[in-house]
Write an enzyme that holds these catalytic residues in place. Sequence first.
Site, PDB file in Angstrom:
ATOM      1  N   HIS A  78     101.801  32.039  62.600  1.00 48.69           N
ATOM      2  CA  HIS A  78     103.255  32.052  62.360  1.00 48.69           C
ATOM      3  C   HIS A  78     103.934  33.181  63.135  1.00 48.69           C
ATOM      4  O   HIS A  78     105.025  32.990  63.678  1.00 48.69           O
ATOM      5  CB  HIS A  78     103.561  32.159  60.866  1.00 48.69           C
ATOM      6  N   HIS A 241     106.819  22.080  60.233  1.00 49.78           N
ATOM      7  CA  HIS A 241     105.856  23.180  60.137  1.00 49.78           C
ATOM      8  C   HIS A 241     104.676  22.950  61.088  1.00 49.78           C
ATOM      9  O   HIS A 241     104.102  23.902  61.631  1.00 49.78           O
ATOM     10  CB  HIS A 241     105.365  23.414  58.700  1.00 49.78           C
ATOM     11  N   ASP A 245     103.368  25.615  63.760  1.00 47.95           N
ATOM     12  CA  ASP A 245     101.966  26.011  63.926  1.00 47.95           C
ATOM     13  C   ASP A 245     101.494  25.763  65.361  1.00 47.95           C
ATOM     14  O   ASP A 245     100.815  26.602  65.953  1.00 47.95           O
ATOM     15  CB  ASP A 245     101.068  25.192  62.993  1.00 47.95           C
ATOM     16  N   HIS A 268      94.863  23.429  63.838  1.00 47.30           N
ATOM     17  CA  HIS A 268      94.510  24.666  64.556  1.00 47.30           C
ATOM     18  C   HIS A 268      93.283  24.468  65.458  1.00 47.30           C
ATOM     19  O   HIS A 268      93.255  24.948  66.583  1.00 47.30           O
ATOM     20  CB  HIS A 268      94.235  25.797  63.573  1.00 47.30           C
TER      21      HIS A 268
END
Length: 307
Positions: A78, A241, A245, A268
Amino acid sequence: MLAQRTLKTLTQAVGVGLHSGQRVELTLRPAPVDTGIVFRRVDLAEPVDIHINALSVTDTRLASTISSGQAKVHTVEHLMSACSGLGIDNLIIDITAEEVPILDGSASSFVFLLQSAGIELQKAPKKFIRVLQTVEVREGQGENVKWAKLEPYDGYRLSFEIDFHHPAVDSTGQQVVFDMGRDVYARDIARARTFGFTKDVEMLRSNGLALGGGLDNAIVMDDYKVLNSDGLRYDDEFVKHKILDAMGDLYIIGKPFIASYTAFRSGHAMNNQLLRALLDQPDAYEIVSFDDVKKAPAGFALPVRAW
Ligand SMILES: [Zn+2]
């Protein structure tokens, strides 16, 4: 010249880590030209610098973790996203524990901190990584398929699609496109919070994770609805979001992209695989800078835009 950027002055924040629940202090400091972004573990007997780059990412379960030797910093995405959105090239981040504070679960507190410190233009050209050939990573089949790709594009655009079936999400947008040349990061993306389910939170806690998580720093859902009393910040906060990310994960390569990123159910781990796949193919990208600001892609040349 389109110049590198750092902060005008230092700025500080205190919070808790989402997973560790540990109190942590951050000091964001201006850094010289060509430093890049460096996390400095100042709590260790000998401070350790961890320079961000695609290969410094050593764990991608739940969050992006970077390491240098035994020293680690968890949940960098973030803060990295805010640096990407505001075009910060050089920054030293002193940190007093193993995890970046979660603050409100979005990037907006980091945006506020960086903007309050002020952004300084430096006397060296900003370096971009321009994608020349499509690079794609893909996993799974049929219902389990997920993929992410980078393609040539004269600007920076991210398009993300989730495939998430839940009564609170079905009615919201599952796909969103953010284009640096058209949209405003701080307004359109930075406020989107991380999200989770009560049943997962219980499972994570029993494994010593999500100890700092709660309704103050995440959208929390049961099987039917969002439990936060003030609801969502954007109608499509969940997928936004994922863009937030992805911007953080991609910025770990160390330079802003001139490219289009498109992803379906990526996370991720896959975002980091995509960076490594690109770096494995030296003819798929080049490093560029702009002597003439007018020749830079839309959105990059402007001073940082506020809300
Ligand atoms: Zn996140």
